[in-house]
Design a protein around this motif. Structure first.
Motif, mmCIF file in Angstrom:
data_model
loop_
_atom_site.group_PDB
_atom_site.id
_atom_site.type_symbol
_atom_site.label_atom_id
_atom_site.label_comp_id
_atom_site.label_asym_id
_atom_site.label_seq_id
_atom_site.Cartn_x
_atom_site.Cartn_y
_atom_site.Cartn_z
ATOM 1 N N PRO A 185 0.834 -1.209 0.000
ATOM 2 C CA PRO A 185 0.000 0.000 0.000
ATOM 3 C C PRO A 185 0.864 1.254 0.000
ATOM 4 O O PRO A 185 1.942 1.279 0.609
ATOM 5 C CB PRO A 185 -0.803 -0.123 1.295
ATOM 6 N N ILE A 186 0.405 2.292 -0.673
ATOM 7 C CA ILE A 186 1.143 3.549 -0.699
ATOM 8 C C ILE A 186 1.092 4.215 0.669
ATOM 9 O O ILE A 186 2.080 4.760 1.151
ATOM 10 C CB ILE A 186 0.581 4.472 -1.798
ATOM 11 N N GLU A 187 -0.078 4.178 1.312
ATOM 12 C CA GLU A 187 -0.199 4.741 2.657
ATOM 13 C C GLU A 187 0.063 3.664 3.708
ATOM 14 O O GLU A 187 -0.044 2.466 3.424
ATOM 15 C CB GLU A 187 -1.586 5.327 2.873
ATOM 16 N N ARG A 188 0.435 4.081 4.903
ATOM 17 C CA ARG A 188 0.655 3.147 6.004
ATOM 18 C C ARG A 188 -0.693 2.718 6.573
ATOM 19 O O ARG A 188 -1.494 3.564 6.986
ATOM 20 C CB ARG A 188 1.514 3.788 7.091
ATOM 21 N N ILE A 189 -0.947 1.427 6.610
ATOM 22 C CA ILE A 189 -2.181 0.882 7.188
ATOM 23 C C ILE A 189 -1.870 0.517 8.632
ATOM 24 O O ILE A 189 -1.346 -0.554 8.933
ATOM 25 C CB ILE A 189 -2.675 -0.337 6.400
ATOM 26 N N GLU A 190 -2.184 1.423 9.531
ATOM 27 C CA GLU A 190 -1.774 1.326 10.931
ATOM 28 C C GLU A 190 -2.724 0.456 11.754
ATOM 29 O O GLU A 190 -3.959 0.539 11.613
ATOM 30 C CB GLU A 190 -1.729 2.723 11.538
ATOM 31 N N ILE A 191 -2.148 -0.373 12.613
ATOM 32 C CA ILE A 191 -2.912 -1.072 13.650
ATOM 33 C C ILE A 191 -2.895 -0.157 14.864
ATOM 34 O O ILE A 191 -1.905 -0.078 15.592
ATOM 35 C CB ILE A 191 -2.300 -2.442 13.979
ATOM 36 N N LEU A 192 -3.960 0.600 15.047
ATOM 37 C CA LEU A 192 -4.002 1.625 16.086
ATOM 38 C C LEU A 192 -3.948 1.016 17.476
ATOM 39 O O LEU A 192 -3.245 1.506 18.358
ATOM 40 C CB LEU A 192 -5.256 2.476 15.937
ATOM 41 N N SER A 193 -4.703 -0.054 17.678
ATOM 42 C CA SER A 193 -4.729 -0.730 18.974
ATOM 43 C C SER A 193 -5.321 -2.115 18.785
ATOM 44 O O SER A 193 -5.895 -2.429 17.747
ATOM 45 C CB SER A 193 -5.544 0.069 20.004
ATOM 46 N N THR A 194 -5.171 -2.953 19.800
ATOM 47 C CA THR A 194 -5.681 -4.319 19.757
ATOM 48 C C THR A 194 -6.307 -4.674 21.099
ATOM 49 O O THR A 194 -5.949 -4.096 22.131
ATOM 50 C CB THR A 194 -4.557 -5.331 19.454
ATOM 51 N N TYR A 195 -7.234 -5.606 21.081
ATOM 52 C CA TYR A 195 -7.758 -6.158 22.322
ATOM 53 C C TYR A 195 -8.261 -7.564 22.044
ATOM 54 O O TYR A 195 -8.331 -8.006 20.888
ATOM 55 C CB TYR A 195 -8.856 -5.277 22.926
ATOM 56 N N TYR A 196 -8.617 -8.274 23.101
ATOM 57 C CA TYR A 196 -9.053 -9.655 22.964
ATOM 58 C C TYR A 196 -10.148 -9.948 23.982
ATOM 59 O O TYR A 196 -10.271 -9.257 25.003
ATOM 60 C CB TYR A 196 -7.877 -10.626 23.145
ATOM 61 N N TYR A 197 -10.939 -10.975 23.714
ATOM 62 C CA TYR A 197 -11.991 -11.389 24.638
ATOM 63 C C TYR A 197 -12.339 -12.841 24.355
ATOM 64 O O TYR A 197 -11.790 -13.451 23.425
ATOM 65 C CB TYR A 197 -13.227 -10.485 24.510
ATOM 66 N N ASP A 198 -13.220 -13.405 25.151
ATOM 67 C CA ASP A 198 -13.614 -14.803 25.013
ATOM 68 C C ASP A 198 -15.121 -14.869 24.855
ATOM 69 O O ASP A 198 -15.865 -14.362 25.698
ATOM 70 C CB ASP A 198 -13.166 -15.600 26.245
#
Length: 231
Positions: A185-198
């Protein structure tokens, strides 16, 4: 940065509502390989949720889930988006913007034995990246954007997307350029934040509390990094 926190707040509101709704629909909810853990990557183009295949690739699942729990994918990015083929997450050791602490570095530095299986590489599947050494997978992985039977048995499948195919289609529409064999990709595809659950947590109230804490922790990490870099 204000936009990021609005995004996180909106995601929290959505999750708290979803947590109390029994039988919420998922992208591949019927896949018998799926365990109950879910991870969400919040991107600047929307969210992608995925689940794991703990009985197909137990060591890989344990490793990737630990990286998520430690926040290693926060501020990382998708360095490759090849329409109809794969969207690939960068190795966290070199892809993150924020610096890593010692515990994160120790986990990210590990490589995983190749857990190759008979699970097919079709759209939505998560598959580990690696070098020519079959046991060199670390933290980079791909989300399949189409069927790729030539990858079957060659790369470790460890999960699949459960929500967010609309986000994947947005990524496929972004402008790209080619560098060697990679479509990027020409632009940066950022992972701003992450979380998890069950999804099997019995208490809705306990689930809400856990999600709220994890979103707060993600926001705090990004804010600490921002202050350090722009002070």
């Amino acid at each position: 940065m204000a936009g990021l926190f609005r995004h996180i707040a909106a995601a929290l509101l959505f999750l708290l509502t979803a947590a109390s709704t029994a039988g919420a629909s998922t992208y591949y909810a019927s896949d018998p390989n799926l365990g109950s853990a879910r991870v969400v990557f919040q991107l600047n183009h929307g969210d992608i949720e995925f689940g794991f295949f703990p009985h197909v690739a137990p060591k890989t699942v344990e490793h990737i889930f630990k990286l998520v729990q430690l926040g290693c994918y926060n501020t990382n990015h998708f360095f490759r988006v090849d329409k109809g083929f794969v969207a690939q997450v960068a190795d966290v050791m070199g892809g993150r913007k924020a610096p890593m602490n010692k515990e994160q570095e120790q986990q990210a530095d590990k490589s995983i034995v190749g857990e190759f299986s008979t699970v097919k590489h079709v759209r939505g599947i998560l598959s580990m990246g690696r070098y020519s050494d079959p046991d060199s997978a670390s933290s980079s992985f791909s989300i399949l954007l189409g069927d790729a039977p030539h990858l079957d048995g060659q790369y470790a499948v460890f999960g699949r997307v459960t929500k967010g195919d609309d986000t994947l289609r947005k990524l496929e529409r972004l402008p790209t350029h080619k560098e060697g064999i990679f479509v990027m990709p020409i632009e940066r595809i950022e992972i701003l934040s992450t979380y998890y659950y069950d999804i099997d947590v019995e208490s809705c109230e306990a689930e809400k509390s856990i999600l709220k804490r994890r979103l707060s922790e993600s926001a705090s990490e990004v804010e600490r990094w921002r202050r350090k870099c722009f002070a």
